[in-house]
Motif scaffolding. Structure first.
Motif, mmCIF file in Angstrom:
data_model
loop_
_atom_site.group_PDB
_atom_site.id
_atom_site.type_symbol
_atom_site.label_atom_id
_atom_site.label_comp_id
_atom_site.label_asym_id
_atom_site.label_seq_id
_atom_site.Cartn_x
_atom_site.Cartn_y
_atom_site.Cartn_z
ATOM 1 N N ALA A 127 -0.601 -11.183 13.175
ATOM 2 C CA ALA A 127 0.157 -12.356 12.762
ATOM 3 C C ALA A 127 0.869 -12.121 11.431
ATOM 4 O O ALA A 127 2.032 -12.471 11.265
ATOM 5 N N ASP A 128 0.183 -11.512 10.459
ATOM 6 C CA ASP A 128 0.782 -11.288 9.144
ATOM 7 C C ASP A 128 1.166 -9.820 8.985
ATOM 8 O O ASP A 128 0.824 -9.176 7.992
ATOM 9 N N HIS A 129 1.890 -9.310 9.988
ATOM 10 C CA HIS A 129 2.251 -7.891 9.973
ATOM 11 C C HIS A 129 3.071 -7.517 8.743
ATOM 12 O O HIS A 129 2.891 -6.445 8.158
ATOM 13 N N ALA A 130 3.988 -8.387 8.340
ATOM 14 C CA ALA A 130 4.829 -8.059 7.184
ATOM 15 C C ALA A 130 4.001 -8.002 5.903
ATOM 16 O O ALA A 130 4.199 -7.133 5.046
ATOM 17 N N VAL A 131 3.038 -8.918 5.758
ATOM 18 C CA VAL A 131 2.171 -8.928 4.573
ATOM 19 C C VAL A 131 1.333 -7.656 4.527
ATOM 20 O O VAL A 131 1.208 -7.007 3.492
ATOM 21 N N ALA A 132 0.740 -7.291 5.664
ATOM 22 C CA ALA A 132 -0.079 -6.071 5.713
ATOM 23 C C ALA A 132 0.761 -4.845 5.357
ATOM 24 O O ALA A 132 0.312 -3.955 4.637
ATOM 25 N N MET A 133 2.011 -4.802 5.853
ATOM 26 C CA MET A 133 2.866 -3.653 5.570
ATOM 27 C C MET A 133 3.269 -3.616 4.104
ATOM 28 O O MET A 133 3.375 -2.534 3.502
ATOM 29 N N ALA A 134 3.475 -4.782 3.498
ATOM 30 C CA ALA A 134 3.830 -4.820 2.081
ATOM 31 C C ALA A 134 2.685 -4.269 1.221
ATOM 32 O O ALA A 134 2.897 -3.488 0.292
ATOM 33 N N HIS A 135 1.471 -4.667 1.552
ATOM 34 C CA HIS A 135 0.316 -4.132 0.818
ATOM 35 C C HIS A 135 0.195 -2.626 1.035
ATOM 36 O O HIS A 135 -0.154 -1.877 0.106
ATOM 37 N N MET A 136 0.473 -2.175 2.253
ATOM 38 C CA MET A 136 0.432 -0.740 2.539
ATOM 39 C C MET A 136 1.442 -0.001 1.662
ATOM 40 O O MET A 136 1.125 1.040 1.057
ATOM 41 N N ALA A 137 2.655 -0.529 1.566
ATOM 42 C CA ALA A 137 3.709 0.131 0.790
ATOM 43 C C ALA A 137 3.335 0.198 -0.690
ATOM 44 O O ALA A 137 3.510 1.231 -1.344
ATOM 45 N N ILE A 138 2.803 -0.912 -1.214
ATOM 46 C CA ILE A 138 2.409 -0.913 -2.630
ATOM 47 C C ILE A 138 1.312 0.115 -2.882
ATOM 48 O O ILE A 138 1.335 0.864 -3.861
ATOM 49 N N ASP A 139 0.337 0.156 -1.976
ATOM 50 C CA ASP A 139 -0.754 1.120 -2.132
ATOM 51 C C ASP A 139 -0.255 2.559 -2.001
ATOM 52 O O ASP A 139 -0.800 3.472 -2.631
ATOM 53 N N MET A 140 0.766 2.796 -1.167
ATOM 54 C CA MET A 140 1.330 4.139 -1.051
ATOM 55 C C MET A 140 1.982 4.563 -2.371
ATOM 56 O O MET A 140 1.799 5.696 -2.836
ATOM 57 N N ILE A 141 2.737 3.644 -2.980
ATOM 58 C CA ILE A 141 3.376 3.950 -4.267
ATOM 59 C C ILE A 141 2.307 4.257 -5.317
ATOM 60 O O ILE A 141 2.390 5.249 -6.064
ATOM 61 N N ASP A 142 1.269 3.401 -5.379
ATOM 62 C CA ASP A 142 0.194 3.623 -6.350
ATOM 63 C C ASP A 142 -0.560 4.908 -6.050
ATOM 64 O O ASP A 142 -0.933 5.667 -6.952
ATOM 65 N N GLY A 143 -0.812 5.146 -4.762
ATOM 66 C CA GLY A 143 -1.593 6.316 -4.369
ATOM 67 C C GLY A 143 -0.889 7.621 -4.708
ATOM 68 O O GLY A 143 -1.508 8.563 -5.212
ATOM 69 N N ILE A 144 0.420 7.695 -4.452
ATOM 70 C CA ILE A 144 1.133 8.952 -4.732
ATOM 71 C C ILE A 144 1.290 9.148 -6.240
ATOM 72 O O ILE A 144 1.298 10.288 -6.727
ATOM 73 N N ALA A 145 1.369 8.022 -7.000
ATOM 74 C CA ALA A 145 1.428 8.153 -8.455
ATOM 75 C C ALA A 145 0.122 8.737 -8.981
ATOM 76 O O ALA A 145 0.123 9.609 -9.861
ATOM 77 N N ALA A 146 -0.991 8.265 -8.428
ATOM 78 C CA ALA A 146 -2.294 8.793 -8.852
ATOM 79 C C ALA A 146 -2.438 10.258 -8.463
ATOM 80 O O ALA A 146 -2.968 11.076 -9.223
ATOM 81 N N TYR A 147 -1.945 10.620 -7.273
ATOM 82 C CA TYR A 147 -2.046 12.006 -6.823
ATOM 83 C C TYR A 147 -1.169 12.912 -7.698
ATOM 84 O O TYR A 147 -1.561 14.030 -8.051
ATOM 85 N N ALA A 148 0.051 12.428 -8.021
ATOM 86 C CA ALA A 148 0.952 13.225 -8.865
ATOM 87 C C ALA A 148 0.329 13.491 -10.227
ATOM 88 O O ALA A 148 0.431 14.600 -10.775
ATOM 89 N N LYS A 149 -0.349 12.482 -10.773
ATOM 90 C CA LYS A 149 -1.011 12.672 -12.064
ATOM 91 C C LYS A 149 -2.155 13.668 -11.935
ATOM 92 O O LYS A 149 -2.391 14.487 -12.821
ATOM 93 N N LYS A 150 -2.843 13.619 -10.800
ATOM 94 C CA LYS A 150 -3.992 14.495 -10.580
ATOM 95 C C LYS A 150 -3.557 15.962 -10.496
ATOM 96 O O LYS A 150 -4.203 16.844 -11.068
ATOM 97 N N VAL A 151 -2.445 16.233 -9.778
ATOM 98 C CA VAL A 151 -2.004 17.623 -9.589
ATOM 99 C C VAL A 151 -0.949 18.034 -10.600
ATOM 100 O O VAL A 151 -0.448 19.157 -10.542
ATOM 101 N N ASN A 152 -0.552 17.074 -11.485
ATOM 102 C CA ASN A 152 0.433 17.361 -12.539
ATOM 103 C C ASN A 152 1.745 17.858 -11.942
ATOM 104 O O ASN A 152 2.273 18.903 -12.321
ATOM 105 N N MET A 153 2.274 17.073 -10.974
ATOM 106 C CA MET A 153 3.566 17.394 -10.355
ATOM 107 C C MET A 153 4.414 16.128 -10.294
ATOM 108 O O MET A 153 3.882 15.020 -10.128
ATOM 109 N N PRO A 154 5.750 16.247 -10.395
ATOM 110 C CA PRO A 154 6.627 15.062 -10.381
ATOM 111 C C PRO A 154 6.855 14.561 -8.948
ATOM 112 O O PRO A 154 7.927 14.749 -8.366
#
Length: 539
Positions: free
Chosen positions: A413-440
């Motif tokens: 029912a709330d597919h758009a809401v779930a996808m928005a949270h997924m997108a935000i978490d992807m942005i946060d997740g890749i930022a954390a990974y980039a900091k971890k491996v020290n790559m842009p």
């Protein structure tokens, strides 16, 4: 008739009669207990539902009460505020679909006997049926916005509105307005702390009503009564077994030998006759045991080979099923295994996300293949965990691009809401990974909501894929997006604007779509609950 048969029949008849009497008593006991439990559940549903009503939307609707014609009422019932309350009421009913029949919101008026409907969980659905020329189900009436409701014959509902107190019907009450007999629970609207809300005149702001009709109550009771019937049948079956056991006491030796012979005939070559009395039956059992030992010796080797091959086939089947579930969604894999050759479905309401690593091509020029593959595996594994966490379905990866969908194969029912949270978490997740491996490292994300066609392609190397304008538009949102930002269409924006903050972009020319208005998703509005950070997953 033999003595064994007489004993068996007599004992069985007596035991069956006792079992039936016990089942009748148990049915009445379960019925009384269940009636109380159903009323408690109804009251709990009303309590939780009243505390989670969107008060701002509710008050904006109440402010529009007055002398309205049908066109004005229809306009209100298609407003965002009404749809929000309507969706909430349907969610309340969906929590107990076999229990709750009616869910509605009433606001008091100057006449205590005639409050007015604010929202009803059936209005838009029944209006759609009428618009299609369909007749309403028997006993169903449309409770439109601003419609007066005579509660003079429903004293507890009137009391709940006047005193702003929780009320529950102790039994079925006949409603002359809607011609239905139901048990109801009435809960005044309250804030998150449970404090009752009142309007500017000091009256109760409103009441949430949830009803269970006598028909649904009877269905629930009948389901519980089925338990008593099953217990009765089990008792009768037990009585039959005991009766047979009692009847076989006098013929124990012959029955034991007969059972052993049958087991042997069913290829249980280890079957041996037990110690029997030293009579003709006992001698027959001893002779049988000698014969069985000889046959078992010759069959054991063949049986070992069969068991080995069976275990190998079982292991291969389990491996094949695991591989199939890694390629296809579970429900799709089940349909494929059941023999369905052509699997294709249309989904009207889904959200599609494309994500692409920025600068991956240039990065690959000065990074070893092993390091690139390791990085992609880490990132896509992170995205897979997030998709599973948000109940989404990963469709595929194309090079350094990742595609995921919400609302497939099970509607969401709330597919758009779930996808928005997924997108935000992807942005946060890749930022954390980039900091971890020290790559842009960063990504572009694009989202669009709409209808798609989904199906399985191929006969040997299966792939579950999506097609349609929604998929193409989501891909365009990603390719025209901004690194490190979430780019969405106006359709997705309209579905999320009450829960998320956005930045409007200037209209842009989109290939195959023309000039489009798009938005950048900034984050969750302050009133939204805090979301879990994805950085812990990346680490």
């Amino acid at each position: 008739m033999r003595l064994r048969q007489k004993i068996t029949i007599a004992f069985f008849l007596v035991s069956s009669l006792v079992s039936v009497l016990l089942a009748v008593f148990l049915y009445r006991f379960i019925e009384r207990q269940l009636e109380g439990e159903l009323r408690d559940r109804l009251r709990d549903i009303a309590h939780i539902g009243a505390r989670s009503v969107e008060v701002d939307a509710y008050q904006r609707l109440v402010a529009q009460f007055g002398t309205l014609d049908d066109k004005q009422v229809a306009s209100v019932e298609h407003s965002p505020e009404y749809k929000e309350l309507y969706a909430h009421l349907r969610m309340i009913r969906a929590a107990e679909p076999t229990l709750v029949h009616y869910a509605y919101l009433l606001a008091p008026s100057d006449d205590p006997d005639n409050p007015r409907f604010v929202a009803d969980a059936d209005v838009l659905e029944l209006d759609d049926k009428l618009a299609r020329g369909e007749a309403l189900p028997k006993g169903e009436e449309v409770s439109h916005f601003n419609q007066s409701y005579d509660v003079s014959q429903v004293p507890l509902l009137k009391q709940a509105l006047v005193d702003c107190t929780t009320q529950s019907e102790p039994g079925f009450v006949w409603d002359p307005a809607f011609k239905v007999s139901s048990v109801s629970s009435y809960q005044p609207l309250s804030d998150d702390e449970g404090n009752v809300l009142r309007d500017a005149k000091g009256r109760c702001l409103g009441v949430l009503g949830v009803d269970i009709t006598d028909r649904k109550m009877r269905v629930a009771l009948d389901e519980a009564g089925g338990l008593a019937i099953k217990i009765s049948l089990a008792m009768i079956a037990l009585a039959l077994l005991v009766s047979i056991a009692m009847g076989t006491v006098l013929t124990r030796s012959i029955v034991a030998l007969s059972s052993t012979v049958k087991r042997f005939a069913d290829k249980d070559f280890s079957a041996r006759s037990p110690n029997l009395p030293r009579d003709e039956v006992g001698q027959l059992g001893a002779n049988f045991n000698e014969m069985a030992a000889t046959i078992q010796l010759h069959s054991e080797h063949l049986e070992d080979l069969v068991n080995l091959r069976t275990s190998e086939l079982t292991a291969e089947k389990q491996t094949s099923e695991r591989l199939l579930l890694n390629v296809l969604p579970g429900p799709i894999a089940d349909r494929l295994k059941s023999g369905e050759n052509l699997i294709v479905d249309r989904f009207e309401n889904v959200s599609v996300l494309f994500a692409d690593l920025v600068g991956f091509t240039s990065m690959s020029a000065h990074t070893s293949p092993e390091a690139l593959v390791t990085m992609l595996n880490d990132l896509f594994s992170l995205f897979d965990k997030l998709a599973e966490q948000h109940s989404l379905e990963k469709i595929k990866t194309i090079g350094d691009a990742y595609m995921v969908v919400a609302g497939i194969p099970q509607p969401l029912a709330d597919h758009a809401v779930a996808m928005a949270h997924m997108a935000i978490d992807m942005i946060d997740g890749i930022a954390a990974y980039a900091k971890k491996v020290n790559m842009p490292l960063t990504i572009r994300v694009g989202i669009h909501s709409g209808a798609v066609v989904a199906g399985v392609i191929g006969r040997k190397k299966f792939i579950y894929d999506l097609w349609g304008d929604t998929v193409n538009t989501a891909s365009r949102m990603e390719s025209h997006g901004v690194p490190g930002r979430i780019h969405v269409t106006e359709t997705t924006y309209l579905a999320l604007r009450h829960q998320f903050d956005f930045e409007e972009r200037p209209p842009m020319e989109i290939k195959g779509k023309g000039l489009m208005k798009t938005y950048l998703l900034i984050g969750i509005l302050p009133k939204d609950p805090a979301r879990a950070s994805a950085s812990s997953i990346a680490s």
